[in-house]
Design a protein around this motif. Sequence first.
Motif, PDB file in Angstrom:
ATOM      1  N   GLU A 183       0.826  -1.206   0.000  1.00 16.48           N
ATOM      2  CA  GLU A 183       0.000   0.000   0.000  1.00 16.48           C
ATOM      3  C   GLU A 183       0.861   1.257   0.000  1.00 16.48           C
ATOM      4  O   GLU A 183       0.578   2.225  -0.713  1.00 16.48           O
ATOM      5  N   ASP A 191       2.309   1.623  -3.476  1.00 17.19           N
ATOM      6  CA  ASP A 191       1.301   2.130  -4.401  1.00 17.19           C
ATOM      7  C   ASP A 191       1.060   3.627  -4.186  1.00 17.19           C
ATOM      8  O   ASP A 191       0.885   4.383  -5.144  1.00 17.19           O
ATOM      9  N   GLY A 192       1.059   4.039  -2.926  1.00 13.12           N
ATOM     10  CA  GLY A 192       0.897   5.459  -2.620  1.00 13.12           C
ATOM     11  C   GLY A 192       2.058   6.284  -3.163  1.00 13.12           C
ATOM     12  O   GLY A 192       1.866   7.368  -3.721  1.00 13.12           O
ATOM     13  N   VAL A 219       4.047   5.458  -5.709  1.00 16.09           N
ATOM     14  CA  VAL A 219       3.971   5.445  -7.173  1.00 16.09           C
ATOM     15  C   VAL A 219       2.938   6.461  -7.647  1.00 16.09           C
ATOM     16  O   VAL A 219       3.178   7.218  -8.594  1.00 16.09           O
ATOM     17  N   SER A 220       1.800   6.505  -6.979  1.00 12.34           N
ATOM     18  CA  SER A 220       0.754   7.453  -7.344  1.00 12.34           C
ATOM     19  C   SER A 220       1.236   8.889  -7.157  1.00 12.34           C
ATOM     20  O   SER A 220       1.017   9.747  -8.024  1.00 12.34           O
ATOM     21  N   THR A 221       1.904   9.167  -6.048  1.00  6.65           N
ATOM     22  CA  THR A 221       2.444  10.505  -5.790  1.00  6.65           C
ATOM     23  C   THR A 221       3.496  10.866  -6.829  1.00  6.65           C
ATOM     24  O   THR A 221       3.519  11.984  -7.346  1.00  6.65           O
ATOM     25  N   ASN A 253       3.776   9.711  -9.906  1.00  2.50           N
ATOM     26  CA  ASN A 253       3.116   9.958 -11.192  1.00  2.50           C
ATOM     27  C   ASN A 253       2.454  11.335 -11.220  1.00  2.50           C
ATOM     28  O   ASN A 253       2.498  12.032 -12.232  1.00  2.50           O
ATOM     29  N   GLN A 254       1.855  11.733 -10.102  1.00  5.86           N
ATOM     30  CA  GLN A 254       1.236  13.060 -10.031  1.00  5.86           C
ATOM     31  C   GLN A 254       2.301  14.144 -10.143  1.00  5.86           C
ATOM     32  O   GLN A 254       2.110  15.146 -10.835  1.00  5.86           O
ATOM     33  N   ASP A 307       3.340  14.414 -13.772  1.00 11.29           N
ATOM     34  CA  ASP A 307       2.325  15.125 -14.551  1.00 11.29           C
ATOM     35  C   ASP A 307       2.367  16.629 -14.262  1.00 11.29           C
ATOM     36  O   ASP A 307       2.242  17.451 -15.174  1.00 11.29           O
TER      37      ASP A 307
END
Length: 100
Positions: free
Chosen positions: A21, A24-25, A27-29, A31-32, A35
């Motif tokens: 978890e 995943d958090g 990786v999401s951060t 990617n943001q 971007d």
Amino acid sequence: MLAEVTTRATEAEARAREAAEARDGLVSTFNQLKDDRYWMRDHGIGHIVKAILDAPENTVGVDLIRLHAREAGFKAGYNRCISHINILSKGEYIDERSGI
């Protein structure tokens, strides 16, 4: 002994789930952030510069710089023109384009 192994396996599974978890958090951060960086590079810098130049407290300063630059350009053109006229008034010839 079986109960102890089961307890340890359960704890290990819980830690593995928490690590997944957290990964995943992250990786999401990440990617943001990627971007946001692309947006800033492609669009944001122009918005920032426009906001700075259009800010009410900067407009007076930017206008003064523009006016002084324009006056300096006119003065340089006038000085060049006067130097050409001085040469012509002495009866000499110059093969340069006029400052006017």
